[in-house]
Write an enzyme that holds these catalytic residues in place. Structure first.
Site, mmCIF file in Angstrom:
data_model
loop_
_atom_site.group_PDB
_atom_site.id
_atom_site.type_symbol
_atom_site.label_atom_id
_atom_site.label_comp_id
_atom_site.label_asym_id
_atom_site.label_seq_id
_atom_site.Cartn_x
_atom_site.Cartn_y
_atom_site.Cartn_z
ATOM 1 C CB CYS A 173 0.436 -1.765 -1.789
ATOM 2 S SG CYS A 173 -0.643 -1.709 -0.354
ATOM 3 C CB CYS A 196 -3.090 -1.078 -2.669
ATOM 4 S SG CYS A 196 -2.208 0.036 -1.553
#
Length: 141
Positions: A58, A61
């Protein structure tokens, strides 16, 4: 503000999977047992837990991970955890994670707040609010 939605991860680069998520005072949770142990530790120490449910694939993230580590050093009175949703799939599902990153704020194991997405100002605001609410009011004489 970035959000990633669930996808299957590829196991192409295992060696660097956790490097960017652990650091500072961030504890990487890799088992349900270590989760339970950290929550018990936080409860015994009177600490609020911030749990970051994220994924190695991600982008948002990875973008917010260094900032999360900085916050963990700035606020040692809080316990910062990171959970890889792919590593603890069933556990993450039990928390109803629909997008990553998702941050849960817990007191005594109970959710007191939540933030979905890599929103640095909002994460800082929520942490400041929690720290301020935990600090004893100054005594005026």
């Amino acid at each position: 503000m970035g959000i990633c939605f669930s996808k299957k991860r590829s196991d192409t680069d295992e060696s660097v999977r956790h490097v960017e998520f652990a650091g500072g005072n961030v504890h990487l949770v890799t088992t349900k047992e270590s989760w339970d142990q950290k929550l018990t530790e936080a409860k015994n120490d009177g600490k609020i837990v911030i749990a970051n449910f994220s994924a190695s694939w991600c982008g948002p993230c990875r973008m917010i991970a260094p900032y999360y580590c900085e916050l963990s050093e700035k606020y040692p009175s809080l316990m910062f955890l990171t959970i890889d949703v792919d590593e603890l799939t069933e556990f993450s599902t039990s928390w109803d994670i629909k997008a990553t990153p998702t941050f849960f704020f817990l007191r005594d194991g109970q959710q007191i707040d939540k933030l979905v997405g890599a929103n640095k100002p909002e994460l800082q605001k929520k942490i400041t609010s929690i720290v301020d609410s935990e600090s004893p009011a100054p005594q005026h004489k």
